[in-house]
Design an enzyme around this catalytic site. Structure first.
Site, PDB file in Angstrom:
ATOM      1  N   HIS A   1      -1.094   3.874  -2.740  1.00 22.93           N
ATOM      2  CA  HIS A   1       0.217   4.272  -2.233  1.00 22.93           C
ATOM      3  C   HIS A   1       1.312   3.596  -3.038  1.00 22.93           C
ATOM      4  CE1 HIS A   1      -1.359   0.843   0.036  1.00 22.93           C
ATOM      5  NE2 HIS A   1      -0.117   0.399   0.134  1.00 22.93           N
TER       6      HIS A   1
ATOM      7  N   HIS B   1       5.150   2.329  -2.821  1.00 21.89           N
ATOM      8  CA  HIS B   1       6.267   2.007  -1.932  1.00 21.89           C
ATOM      9  C   HIS B   1       7.554   2.411  -2.655  1.00 21.89           C
ATOM     10  CE1 HIS B   1       4.024  -0.910   0.750  1.00 21.89           C
ATOM     11  NE2 HIS B   1       3.239  -0.945  -0.317  1.00 21.89           N
TER      12      HIS B   1
HETATM   13  P1  AMP Z   1       0.253  -2.467   1.243  1.00 23.26           P
HETATM   14  O1  AMP Z   1       0.433  -3.766   1.954  1.00 23.26           O
HETATM   15  O2  AMP Z   1       0.869  -2.415  -0.112  1.00 23.26           O
HETATM   16  O3  AMP Z   1      -1.202  -2.035   1.240  1.00 23.26           O
HETATM   17  O4  AMP Z   1       1.063  -1.409   2.088  1.00 23.26           O
HETATM   18  C1  AMP Z   1       0.563  -0.773   3.217  1.00 23.26           C
HETATM   19  C2  AMP Z   1       1.748  -0.317   3.984  1.00 23.26           C
HETATM   20  O5  AMP Z   1       1.334   0.604   4.967  1.00 23.26           O
HETATM   21  C3  AMP Z   1       2.488  -1.428   4.712  1.00 23.26           C
HETATM   22  O6  AMP Z   1       3.815  -1.535   4.220  1.00 23.26           O
HETATM   23  C4  AMP Z   1       2.436  -1.005   6.162  1.00 23.26           C
HETATM   24  O7  AMP Z   1       3.612  -1.312   6.873  1.00 23.26           O
HETATM   25  C5  AMP Z   1       2.211   0.488   6.054  1.00 23.26           C
HETATM   26  N1  AMP Z   1       1.583   1.102   7.203  1.00 23.26           N
HETATM   27  C6  AMP Z   1       0.468   0.719   7.827  1.00 23.26           C
HETATM   28  N2  AMP Z   1       0.189   1.556   8.842  1.00 23.26           N
HETATM   29  C7  AMP Z   1       1.157   2.497   8.835  1.00 23.26           C
HETATM   30  C8  AMP Z   1       1.448   3.646   9.633  1.00 23.26           C
HETATM   31  N3  AMP Z   1       0.654   4.003  10.655  1.00 23.26           N
HETATM   32  N4  AMP Z   1       2.540   4.377   9.348  1.00 23.26           N
HETATM   33  C9  AMP Z   1       3.347   4.032   8.328  1.00 23.26           C
HETATM   34  N5  AMP Z   1       3.134   2.967   7.531  1.00 23.26           N
HETATM   35  C10 AMP Z   1       2.054   2.215   7.785  1.00 23.26           C
END
Ligand code: AMP
Length: 183
Positions: free
Chosen positions: A169, A171
């Protein structure tokens, strides 16, 4: 005099659970006891700032399961099994708002088909096309969100970068002044 819950105590007690789960808990606690912790609420920004030890712990735990091939929370979002706030969608890419925003605009851009891309470090030549599509989708998101003149695209790769979800993903962050170097 308003009673307050010591925020540092609540935070430290969460060492064994994911901060992703803990944040909503704090929000719920703030909501339920809003009468009593207004001093805390009034200091809260609408988005988080800075990484915490809890995020590092959660990232290490998530990494243990990284190569299992198990579905992640993002699969549920893709299949609309849980709600999300979708900003952009096409045949190959989905973009939705991060549940724990780190900036006024914080959108995640993901491939709808993970195809082994649990993290950028697993990219193969066959992924070149989708990687380009993700980056282009990030630009479309920035335009839609009105931040195309100043935004940041981040990919956290692995536990030392605090990756917590093993489905690639991007950001897309903006709406405030970004700092450099990042934390
Ligand atoms: P990372 O820490 O780079 O793996 O980012 C994962 C991201 O997913 C984090 O910023 C979380 O806040 C986000 N996240 C986790 N669960 C959800 C969800 N159900 N809806 C939207 N964002 C999410």
């Amino acid at each position: 005099m308003a009673a307050t819950i010591p925020f540092s105590l609540i935070r430290n007690s969460s060492a064994l659970i994911s901060p992703r789960l803990f944040v909503p808990f704090v929000k719920a606690a703030n909501h339920n006891f809003s009468k009593f912790i207004l001093p805390i609420q009034s200091r809260r920004l609408p988005f988080s700032t800075g990484a915490t030890n809890n995020e590092e712990t959660a990232a290490k735990a998530a990494a243990l399961d990284a190569d299992s091939g198990a579905p992640t929370i993002f699969d549920k979002i893709i299949h609309k099994e849980i709600p999300s706030s979708i900003v952009y969608e096409d045949e190959k890419v989905l973009a939705f708002r991060d549940i724990n925003p780190q900036a006024p605009v914080h959108v995640l851009v993901i491939p709808k088909f993970r195809d082994g891309l649990t993290q950028l470090g697993k990219a193969d030549p066959r992924h070149e096309e989708i990687l380009g599509q993700l980056l282009y989708a990030a630009k479309i998101v920035a335009e839609k969100e009105g931040i195309v003149d100043g935004f940041r695209v981040v990919i956290n790769n692995g536990p030392s970068a605090c990756q917590s979800v093993y489905h690639l993903h991007l950001h897309v962050l903006g709406g405030r002044q970004m700092k450099w170097p990042p934390g």
